[in-house]
Design an enzyme around this catalytic site. Structure first.
Site, PDB file in Angstrom:
ATOM      1  N   LYS A 215      -7.351   3.684  -1.346  1.00  0.00           N
ATOM      2  CA  LYS A 215      -7.480   2.385  -0.690  1.00  0.00           C
ATOM      3  C   LYS A 215      -6.414   2.193   0.395  1.00  0.00           C
ATOM      4  CE  LYS A 215      -6.186  -1.151  -3.335  1.00  0.00           C
ATOM      5  NZ  LYS A 215      -5.926  -2.011  -4.534  1.00  0.00           N
TER       6      LYS A 215
ATOM      7  N   SER B 237      -8.880  -5.552  -5.497  1.00  0.00           N
ATOM      8  CA  SER B 237      -8.728  -5.174  -4.100  1.00  0.00           C
ATOM      9  C   SER B 237      -9.110  -3.722  -3.825  1.00  0.00           C
ATOM     10  CB  SER B 237      -7.281  -5.405  -3.654  1.00  0.00           C
ATOM     11  OG  SER B 237      -6.383  -4.617  -4.417  1.00  0.00           O
TER      12      SER B 237
ATOM     13  N   SER C 246      -7.551  -5.118 -10.093  1.00  0.00           N
ATOM     14  CA  SER C 246      -7.992  -4.549  -8.824  1.00  0.00           C
ATOM     15  C   SER C 246      -8.540  -3.132  -8.903  1.00  0.00           C
ATOM     16  CB  SER C 246      -6.851  -4.597  -7.792  1.00  0.00           C
ATOM     17  OG  SER C 246      -6.601  -5.920  -7.405  1.00  0.00           O
TER      18      SER C 246
END
Length: 569
Positions: free
Chosen positions: A170, A245, A269
């Site tokens: 990410k 996220s 997340s």
């Protein structure tokens, strides 16, 4: 007592009147009707009435917003191109074996995933930066090394277990030369000067970084949307969220665009995106995987213990070897090589949080899937299964919010600028209303409300931090070295885009596990009635990660694990 009786009678009538409403609405009303929330103390009576009323109003708003979203988006989003290349269906572990034994070339594997990213990303918007040319050069070097015969197959398996396999992560976990923005507008051109520790260790194990994926702004929301890269869309229904996220990562994995990846998790997340996208994800025990190269890193010691960097994959079998690598010197604490006899593992489960304030009820699909899992362990594996009730889980959201308070840590109004300054949340909200803000609405609202409510060191904060400690003690004592706790990852399947704004506290199912520092593995259990992934999380005691990972592998074997997104011709 008359007030108590009158309130209960009114709620019963209201429940009957709304019997034709959606099940989730009526079940919540019934729950509050039955709850003995009104005590003799008048202040407590008033507080209880307000809470009941607020929850009913919230439930109504959730239903109205869901109706609006269905009207705006329609019942089903765009279609996914079919997976034609069978290489994309292999686990990372399987690909590594085929590469080092010469059955496939690393260059061909990397090309397959590059082609898939180019095919799905215009639809899903999950990849935000890439190193395709460099990855192909790395792959060619791998093929050359294998052809040289310098190492035997067994030697390669030991020293380079993932040699030649592409990996993604990410946009907050550093990959040298690639964007490292964490969705923050002020960092839109920031690139990582070096690999994060997790990526460095995976490179040492032979993996080839391929791309980075989308996140929420500042990695602090469970919808992967920011003003640098836009919004990511779910492969099962592009009208739905991918979570956050690590949402872009979960999305890319589920669509077949990457064999495995690395995410991070401070409130769910890793696990929420894994759940929404139908893949596996593991949040390790506290302080096991280095946070070096992650942006942002909390400056407070306790907050650091809540944040975990961990593995994500379509296949449960990839998680343990990945964790063993990225844990580095801490891997020995986890005893990952110890065999786990699942028939001797104690299975504890709870189907919901007991009625958390402003948290939506758990979908019947998810509860039904949990019962299937429980029955499997009880009947097939003859494991010891027990239903439990941790009453403090009902307070998961306020406990998480209280424990996220730090004495001297910078506020979110600074974090959201990449520490280049500080926003004025009210003024920023006005700018957003006229389209002039560089920040997302949820980012502004987070900064706006951060300093409201609980204050660090006040009586409520002390009470809720104490509740955390007591809950930790209860769970650790129950689980020990041979128990796991099965619990919903999230109360509903993936909501529509922007819908999390009215379901904000649903993250509490995962967030509570972070502040306890416990390891947890998100496990997919097929598709629910909406055609969207559902699943659960398996929690174990600190440093007993091997137990939840072993259960994940069993659930994959018994229930199938990842399901390729439906193809619409």
């Amino acid at each position: 007592m008359r007030l108590k009786a009158k309130l209960k009678n009114k709620l019963r009538k209201f429940s009957k009147f709304l019997s034709s409403s959606p099940n989730c609405f009526t079940s919540l009303i019934n729950r509050f009707t039955k709850m003995n929330t009104i005590g003799d103390d008048e202040a407590h009576k008033a507080t209880s009435i307000v809470k009941v009323s607020v929850n009913l109003i919230h439930r109504f708003i959730v239903i109205v917003v869901r109706g609006i979203m269905r009207f705006l988006f329609g019942s089903k989003g765009g279609s996914m191109p079919p997976i034609k290349d069978l290489t994309l269906l292999e686990s990372a572990t399987s690909l590594a074996k085929k590469i080092r034994t010469g059955k496939v070339k690393s260059v061909d594997v990397v090309k397959s995933f590059i082609d898939r990213i180019n095919e799905v990303n215009p639809i899903l918007n999950c990849v935000v930066d890439r190193r395709f040319e460099e990855a192909l050069k790395d792959a060619a070097a791998v093929d050359k090394l294998i052809e040289s015969g310098q190492y035997s197959e067994s030697e390669l398996e030991k020293i380079k277990p993932y040699l030649g396999v592409p990996i993604t992560t990410k946009d907050c976990i550093g990959v040298k030369g690639l964007l490292n923005t964490a969705g923050i507008r002020a960092r839109c051109n920031t690139r990582a000067e070096e690999d994060s520790e997790a990526i460095h260790l995976m490179r040492e194990a032979g993996a080839i970084p391929l791309a980075i994926t989308n996140t929420s702004e500042c990695c602090m929301w469970w919808e992967s949307y920011n003003n640098n890269h836009g919004i990511s869309r779910n492969a099962y229904d592009t009208n739905r969220t991918v979570g956050g996220s690590s949402g872009g990562e979960g999305c890319l994995l589920s669509s077949g665009g990457s064999p495995f990846g690395i995410g991070s998790d401070i409130g769910g997340s890793i696990r929420m995106p894994a759940f929404f996208n139908g893949v596996f994800g593991h949040k390790p025990s506290k302080f096991i995987v280095s946070l070096k190269g992650h942006y942002p890193i909390p400056q407070d010691y306790n907050l650091k213990s809540f944040l975990g960097v961990g593995p994500m994959s379509r296949y449960a079998t990839d998680l343990k070897p990945m964790l063993k690598i990225i844990a580095g010197d801490n891997a020995s604490k986890l005893r990952l090589d110890e065999p786990v006899d699942l028939s001797r593992v104690k299975i504890f489960y709870q189907t919901d949080d007991g009625g958390g304030h402003l948290v939506t009820p758990v979908d019947p699909d998810i509860k039904a899937a949990m019962h299937k899992v429980v029955n499997h362990f009880q009947s097939t594996l003859k494991a010891k299964v027990q239903k439990v009730k941790f009453d403090k889980l009902r307070k998961s959201a306020p406990i998480w919010l209280a424990n996220m308070k730090a004495k001297d840590a910078p506020g979110f109004e600074e974090e959201i600028t990449g520490y280049t300054g500080k926003i004025s949340p009210p003024f920023e909200l006005l700018k957003w209303l006229v389209g002039r803000s560089q920040h997302t609405l949820i980012g502004i609202l987070t900064a706006l409300f951060e300093n409201s409510g609980i204050k660090y060191g006040d009586a409520k904060h002390i009470y809720l931090t104490d509740q955390k400690e007591k809950l930790f003690e209860e769970m650790e004592n129950l689980l020990g070295e041979d128990g796991v706790f099965i619990y919903p990852t999230h109360p509903t399947a993936a909501p529509y885009h922007y819908e999390p704004l009215v379901r904000a506290l649903n993250f509490s199912y995962t967030g509570i596990i972070n502040i306890l520092g416990l390891p947890a593995t998100a496990c997919p259990l097929g598709l629910g009635s909406e055609g969207l992934p559902i699943g659960l999380q398996v929690v174990s005691a600190v440093n007993q990660d091997r137990l939840s990972l072993a259960v994940a592998c069993e659930l994959e074997r018994a229930f199938g694990g990842w399901v390729a997104p439906e193809i619409v011709a």
